[in-house]
Scaffold this active site. Structure first.
Site, PDB file in Angstrom:
ATOM      1  N   LEU A  24       0.946  13.516 -12.006  1.00 31.91           N
ATOM      2  CA  LEU A  24       1.411  14.508 -11.013  1.00 31.91           C
ATOM      3  C   LEU A  24       2.906  14.767 -11.151  1.00 31.91           C
ATOM      4  O   LEU A  24       3.441  15.670 -10.507  1.00 31.91           O
ATOM      5  CB  LEU A  24       1.131  13.992  -9.590  1.00 31.91           C
ATOM      6  N   LYS A  74       6.308   0.571 -19.520  1.00 33.88           N
ATOM      7  CA  LYS A  74       7.376   0.150 -18.594  1.00 33.88           C
ATOM      8  C   LYS A  74       8.132  -1.096 -19.081  1.00 33.88           C
ATOM      9  O   LYS A  74       9.350  -1.187 -18.925  1.00 33.88           O
ATOM     10  CB  LYS A  74       6.805  -0.092 -17.195  1.00 33.88           C
ATOM     11  N   ASP A 110      10.246   2.424  -8.034  1.00 35.10           N
ATOM     12  CA  ASP A 110       8.994   2.283  -7.271  1.00 35.10           C
ATOM     13  C   ASP A 110       9.221   1.617  -5.918  1.00 35.10           C
ATOM     14  O   ASP A 110       8.667   2.051  -4.906  1.00 35.10           O
ATOM     15  CB  ASP A 110       7.966   1.457  -8.067  1.00 35.10           C
ATOM     16  N   ARG A 160      -6.852 -11.578  -6.578  1.00 31.51           N
ATOM     17  CA  ARG A 160      -8.062 -12.104  -7.220  1.00 31.51           C
ATOM     18  C   ARG A 160      -7.713 -13.213  -8.200  1.00 31.51           C
ATOM     19  O   ARG A 160      -8.391 -14.226  -8.284  1.00 31.51           O
ATOM     20  CB  ARG A 160      -8.725 -10.914  -7.929  1.00 31.51           C
ATOM     21  N   TYR A 225      -3.618   6.929  -3.832  1.00 23.75           N
ATOM     22  CA  TYR A 225      -3.390   8.248  -3.232  1.00 23.75           C
ATOM     23  C   TYR A 225      -4.505   9.242  -3.516  1.00 23.75           C
ATOM     24  O   TYR A 225      -4.444  10.388  -3.076  1.00 23.75           O
ATOM     25  CB  TYR A 225      -2.029   8.819  -3.661  1.00 23.75           C
TER      26      TYR A 225
HETATM   27  P1  ATR Z   1      -0.394  -1.574 -11.395  1.00 21.86           P
HETATM   28  O1  ATR Z   1       0.675  -1.636 -12.449  1.00 21.86           O
HETATM   29  O2  ATR Z   1      -0.792  -0.166 -11.029  1.00 21.86           O
HETATM   30  O3  ATR Z   1      -0.047  -2.378 -10.213  1.00 21.86           O
HETATM   31  P2  ATR Z   1      -2.035  -3.597 -12.638  1.00 21.86           P
HETATM   32  O4  ATR Z   1      -0.819  -4.241 -13.168  1.00 21.86           O
HETATM   33  O5  ATR Z   1      -3.204  -3.405 -13.538  1.00 21.86           O
HETATM   34  O6  ATR Z   1      -1.724  -2.144 -12.057  1.00 21.86           O
HETATM   35  O7  ATR Z   1      -2.502  -4.418 -11.336  1.00 21.86           O
HETATM   36  C1  ATR Z   1      -3.657  -4.167 -10.679  1.00 21.86           C
HETATM   37  C2  ATR Z   1      -3.852  -5.166  -9.530  1.00 21.86           C
HETATM   38  O8  ATR Z   1      -5.074  -4.814  -8.875  1.00 21.86           O
HETATM   39  C3  ATR Z   1      -3.997  -6.601  -9.976  1.00 21.86           C
HETATM   40  O9  ATR Z   1      -3.452  -7.438  -8.988  1.00 21.86           O
HETATM   41  C4  ATR Z   1      -5.518  -6.784 -10.042  1.00 21.86           C
HETATM   42  O10 ATR Z   1      -5.964  -8.099  -9.826  1.00 21.86           O
HETATM   43  P3  ATR Z   1      -5.908  -9.215 -11.019  1.00 21.86           P
HETATM   44  O11 ATR Z   1      -4.485  -9.692 -11.046  1.00 21.86           O
HETATM   45  O12 ATR Z   1      -6.843 -10.262 -10.559  1.00 21.86           O
HETATM   46  O13 ATR Z   1      -6.323  -8.497 -12.275  1.00 21.86           O
HETATM   47  C5  ATR Z   1      -5.944  -5.944  -8.874  1.00 21.86           C
HETATM   48  N1  ATR Z   1      -7.333  -5.484  -8.990  1.00 21.86           N
HETATM   49  C6  ATR Z   1      -7.780  -4.502  -9.806  1.00 21.86           C
HETATM   50  N2  ATR Z   1      -9.102  -4.332  -9.638  1.00 21.86           N
HETATM   51  C7  ATR Z   1      -9.498  -5.226  -8.698  1.00 21.86           C
HETATM   52  C8  ATR Z   1     -10.746  -5.539  -8.073  1.00 21.86           C
HETATM   53  N3  ATR Z   1     -11.869  -4.897  -8.386  1.00 21.86           N
HETATM   54  N4  ATR Z   1     -10.753  -6.512  -7.131  1.00 21.86           N
HETATM   55  C9  ATR Z   1      -9.620  -7.161  -6.794  1.00 21.86           C
HETATM   56  N5  ATR Z   1      -8.420  -6.918  -7.347  1.00 21.86           N
HETATM   57  C10 ATR Z   1      -8.349  -5.952  -8.276  1.00 21.86           C
END
Ligand code: ATR
Length: 285
Positions: A24, A74, A110, A160, A225
């Site tokens: 976006l 990044k 951010d 998680r 979003y």
């Molecule tokens: P971003 O940079 O957008 O924050 P990311 O670094 O991939 O994306 O982080 C995604 C977060 O969402 C992580 O904390 C991930 O949990 P894990 O550390 O266990 O991988 C969490 N996440 C993604 N899908 C999930 C799900 N289905 N259930 C619980 N947590 C989830």
């Protein structure tokens, strides 16, 4: 709102990412330039993994004034710029590069964008608040860093994968800790920083935690979003919480970058309207 015709004087800003075509950011920044009558344009470049150093060289040689950086670049950009701001250094991640006569400064907007979004959307000051962040990825880490810089009393991280929660919580120093889901019901501010609930993913239609934990009077912010009202936001509204969505942070981080590049106050409402228009055209809004 009128766009200046592109000329030999037009300045260029851009985003690099992979994938990047659904970003976006071009709509948000070009609306901002037009609103302010700035002779700038903003484009999206799909840069393959490993290509970030080359993109920074191009920034110098082509005189690209501002660069937004998204996945997966990044961390690589943080390692390759000439200088990082304290926020970018803390996070080891850059989402915005400012080019001053070939000297590249990497920032991470951010966290400040998140705080600006809370102020704009909910008139909320996080000073003194107890906070729980669900998730421990890049977005969560930026939010944790900003909450602490802005005086939050405590930051619990629910994730998680516990190891990642530990690393993220350490950003908050003595105010951070790994938390269990039961703490979601006692925090002043709860932030979903996972992708759960995002349209077009396996988590669409799902909430990131058991929403029966939520209590009236809590503030709940979902960084997702798309859709504009996520299942978490709907459940939090039903529970009597004050609720914010992820668009405010997306536009907030862009607004901080816009001002760093141009020196002009960002026209946040026009930038938000441009983002909403794109999302509405995609459907589901
Ligand atoms: P971003 O940079 O957008 O924050 P990311 O670094 O991939 O994306 O982080 C995604 C977060 O969402 C992580 O904390 C991930 O949990 P894990 O550390 O266990 O991988 C969490 N996440 C993604 N899908 C999930 C799900 N289905 N259930 C619980 N947590 C989830």
């Amino acid at each position: 709102m009128t766009s200046a015709p592109i000329s030999g004087h037009t300045q260029l800003a851009a985003v690099i990412g992979h994938p990047v075509r659904h970003s976006l950011s071009p709509a948000i920044h070009n609306a901002g330039f037009a609103s302010c009558g700035l002779d700038w344009v903003y484009l999206a470049f799909d840069v393959a993994p490993g290509g970030a150093p080359g993109a920074l060289d191009a920034m110098r040689s082509l005189g690209i004034v501002g660069l937004s950086v998204t996945m997966p670049h990044k961390d690589a950009v943080a390692a390759a710029v000439d200088e990082t701001t304290p926020a970018a250094a803390n996070l080891g991640a850059v989402n915005c590069v400012i080019n001053r006569d070939g000297h590249l400064t990497g920032d991470n907007t951010d966290g400040d964008g998140f705080i600006a979004g809370l102020e704009a959307d909910l008139a909320l000051d996080v000073a003194g608040m107890s906070c729980v962040i669900v998730g421990a990825g890049g977005a969560a880490r930026a939010v944790i860093d900003a909450l602490v810089r802005n005086g939050a009393a405590s930051v619990g991280v629910v994730n998680r994968t516990p190891d990642k929660a530990e690393t993220a919580a350490s950003l908050a120093g003595g105010r951070g800790r790994v938390a269990g889901p039961d703490e979601i019901g006692t925090a002043d501010l709860v932030v979903n920083a996972t992708s759960v609930g995002m349209a077009g993913t396996a988590g669409e239609g799902v909430t990131p935690f058991d929403t029966s934990l939520l209590r009236s009077g809590q503030v709940v912010v979902d960084l997702v979003y798309e859709p504009s009202v996520t299942p978490l936001m709907a459940a939090a509204q039903r529970a009597g919480c004050r609720v914010g969505g992820g668009l405010a942070m997306l536009v907030g981080q862009a607004a901080v970058a816009f001002t760093a590049w141009t020196g002009v106050d960002a026209p946040v409402s026009d930038m938000t309207a441009a983002a909403k228009k794109v999302l509405a055209a995609r459907g589901g809004h």
